[in-house]
Motif scaffolding. Structure first.
Motif, PDB file in Angstrom:
ATOM      1  N   PHE A 203       0.786  -1.197  -0.105  1.00  0.00           N
ATOM      2  CA  PHE A 203      -0.221  -0.025  -0.058  1.00  0.00           C
ATOM      3  C   PHE A 203       0.979   1.094   0.019  1.00  0.00           C
ATOM      4  CE2 PHE A 203      -2.795  -3.453   1.482  1.00  0.00           C
ATOM      5  CZ  PHE A 203      -3.890  -3.051   0.717  1.00  0.00           C
ATOM      6  N   LEU A 206       0.887   3.181  -3.128  1.00  0.00           N
ATOM      7  CA  LEU A 206      -0.257   4.080  -3.407  1.00  0.00           C
ATOM      8  C   LEU A 206      -0.070   5.356  -2.931  1.00  0.00           C
ATOM      9  CD1 LEU A 206      -3.076   1.075  -2.863  1.00  0.00           C
ATOM     10  CD2 LEU A 206      -2.045   1.719  -5.181  1.00  0.00           C
ATOM     11  N   VAL A 209      -2.760   8.583  -2.986  1.00  0.00           N
ATOM     12  CA  VAL A 209      -4.224   8.052  -3.365  1.00  0.00           C
ATOM     13  C   VAL A 209      -5.110   8.247  -2.466  1.00  0.00           C
ATOM     14  CG1 VAL A 209      -5.526   6.005  -4.118  1.00  0.00           C
ATOM     15  CG2 VAL A 209      -3.360   6.475  -5.120  1.00  0.00           C
ATOM     16  N   THR A 211      -9.507   8.279  -1.039  1.00  0.00           N
ATOM     17  CA  THR A 211     -10.651   7.791  -1.292  1.00  0.00           C
ATOM     18  C   THR A 211     -11.562   7.751  -0.011  1.00  0.00           C
ATOM     19  OG1 THR A 211     -11.946   5.698  -2.337  1.00  0.00           O
ATOM     20  CG2 THR A 211     -10.345   5.103  -0.655  1.00  0.00           C
ATOM     21  N   PHE A 233      -3.455   7.211   1.378  1.00  0.00           N
ATOM     22  CA  PHE A 233      -2.197   6.231   1.627  1.00  0.00           C
ATOM     23  C   PHE A 233      -1.187   6.979   1.446  1.00  0.00           C
ATOM     24  CE2 PHE A 233      -5.804   3.505   0.272  1.00  0.00           C
ATOM     25  CZ  PHE A 233      -5.703   2.310   1.099  1.00  0.00           C
ATOM     26  N   LEU A 260     -13.876   0.209   2.439  1.00  0.00           N
ATOM     27  CA  LEU A 260     -13.431   0.678   1.279  1.00  0.00           C
ATOM     28  C   LEU A 260     -14.487   1.010   0.082  1.00  0.00           C
ATOM     29  CD1 LEU A 260     -10.229  -1.577   1.121  1.00  0.00           C
ATOM     30  CD2 LEU A 260     -10.043   1.011   1.152  1.00  0.00           C
ATOM     31  N   LEU A 287     -13.276   2.859  -7.085  1.00  0.00           N
ATOM     32  CA  LEU A 287     -12.229   3.412  -6.372  1.00  0.00           C
ATOM     33  C   LEU A 287     -11.179   3.860  -7.301  1.00  0.00           C
ATOM     34  CD1 LEU A 287     -11.635   0.329  -3.811  1.00  0.00           C
ATOM     35  CD2 LEU A 287     -12.341   2.732  -3.190  1.00  0.00           C
ATOM     36  N   ARG A 290      -5.311   2.737  -9.468  1.00  0.00           N
ATOM     37  CA  ARG A 290      -4.033   2.171  -8.860  1.00  0.00           C
ATOM     38  C   ARG A 290      -4.767   1.448  -7.342  1.00  0.00           C
ATOM     39  NH1 ARG A 290       0.602   5.012  -7.092  1.00  0.00           N
ATOM     40  NH2 ARG A 290      -0.700   7.010  -6.728  1.00  0.00           N
ATOM     41  N   LEU A 291      -5.621   1.979  -6.650  1.00  0.00           N
ATOM     42  CA  LEU A 291      -5.988   1.276  -5.562  1.00  0.00           C
ATOM     43  C   LEU A 291      -6.856   0.184  -5.883  1.00  0.00           C
ATOM     44  CD1 LEU A 291      -6.664   1.192  -2.571  1.00  0.00           C
ATOM     45  CD2 LEU A 291      -8.264   2.873  -2.672  1.00  0.00           C
TER      46      LEU A 291
END
Length: 392
Positions: A203, A206, A209, A211, A233, A260, A287, A290-291
């Motif tokens: 992670f 990421l 990122v 969300t 992240f 998530l 999402l 990339r996540l």
């Protein structure tokens, strides 16, 4: 030797509020601080616009060994009371989400307002000198500061906690409290990013990122606390408003759970499979790309049509309750405030005065009362300062 009715240690939000209100009640008050600039945390807060209070500032949104302690002060000096003060000074403000109130202009307007209120109360400010010997005898407190000696029947500890040491923050309040017989709840960083261990390094790729999530604490005992805000992240772990909130409740060894896909209905992945059997899990996730790719890789599901319904149900459960196991925080250097502090058991919730030592008070972040993110801690500073000012 200079005689006063009250000596306030600390020229932050709580100290200035207490001094101003007490001064306007006719008390002779001096504020002493080792820093050269008053209200330093105020100045940098809210991106320089100061999230000066929150409309929802009730005791249930504060962390304390005694969850009821803050009720009295918060109930007697409310967010609306402070907002009225802001408006009397002609400071333009706006409300963001979740009851958060900010200055339209600069956080320095709040500092100027508090200094103006201190001036109305004829408060003496002595900044930029080291604190020396502090003693108590014959119902009087004596404080040495910058080579001068001050004497008063009341002493207010308003020097905050150790968060943001680059502003000069230290654990001075705790040392002084212990010296005068008050107990201290072990302080720890709060409203602070969490770090992740090496096994969750995936992670870190990421970093940057963010969300919307629902993040929650998973305490060893009792019920956790959850927050529906954004998670971010980072190269070291997790941050963002939802994580900062959870950090005030998290303790070493405990997990943090993150939903998530907040609001997703049960069976949403099976439905996606029926609609687009050749679609991928990563593409189905609402999402950032990339996540979604990283989560699909960990879960081990690619094309939805190739996965069984049971596999997709398991994926749904994991996405709704993803467990992270932080190995620490980014510490007091990055913490906005401190959890813990001077134990409330030794203080009056009405006046903030030490039960065993008349004339000694503790207010603001120095006390074991820590608010949620979003103006709650400033409201505690105003309310606790106001409460003490009624008694000094």
């Amino acid at each position: 030797m200079e005689q006063f009715d009250a000596i306030v240690l600390g020229a932050g939000g709580a100290g200035l509020m207490c001094a101003a209100v007490a001064g306007q009640r006719g008390r002779r008050v001096v504020v002493l601080d080792h820093g050269t600039e008053p209200g330093r945390k105020i100045v940098i807060s809210g991106g320089g616009r100061c999230n000066f209070t929150n409309r929802e500032a009730v005791a249930e949104r504060y962390v304390s060994t005694n969850p009821h302690f803050a009720k009295s002060a918060l109930g007697r000096y409310t967010a609306q009371d402070f907002l009225d003060l802001v408006e009397r000074h002609g400071i333009a403000w706006h409300e963001k989400t979740l009851g958060q109130l900010f200055c339209d202009g600069s956080a320095r307007q709040i500092v100027a307002m508090l200094l103006g209120e201190c001036e109305l109360g004829q408060v003496t400010l002595r900044l930029g000198g080291a604190l020396g010997e502090i003693g108590h005898a014959d119902a009087r407190f004596t404080v040495e500061h910058d080579g001068r000696r001050y004497v008063a029947p009341s002493l207010v500890i308003a020097t905050g906690g150790p968060s943001i040491p680059k502003l000069g923050a230290t654990g001075f309040a705790y040392d002084l409290a212990r010296r005068f017989g008050l107990k201290v709840v072990e302080p720890r960083p709060a409203l602070v990013p969490l770090t992740l261990p090496g096994e969750e390094a995936l992670f870190r790729a990421l970093s940057g990122v963010a969300t919307p999530v629902v993040a929650g604490s998973v305490p060893a005992k009792g019920k956790g606390q959850a927050f529906a805000e954004a998670a971010l992240f980072t190269h070291r772990g997790l941050s963002g408003p939802a994580i900062l909130q959870v950090s005030s409740y998290w303790k070493p060894g405990e997990a943090v759970t993150i939903d998530l896909v907040p609001g997703a209905a049960a069976g949403w992945l099976r439905k996606a499979k029926r609609v687009r059997p050749r679609g991928t899990l990563a593409a189905a996730l609402p999402l950032p790309g990339r996540l979604g790719d990283a989560l699909a890789e960990v879960i081990g599901v690619g094309e939805l049509g190739l996965a069984t319904d049971r596999t997709l149900e398991a994926a749904e459960r994991r996405l709704a309750d993803w467990r992270f196991h932080p190995n620490g925080t980014e510490g007091f250097a990055k913490a906005e405030v401190t959890v813990g502090g001077i134990a409330t058991a030794g203080l009056s919730s009405k006046t903030m005065e030490a039960r065993h030592l008349p004339g000694l008070y503790a207010i603001g972040e120095a006390v074991d009362v820590t608010g949620w993110l979003g103006g709650y801690n400033f409201q505690w500073a105003w309310a606790s300062g106001w409460a003490a000012a009624q008694a000094v």
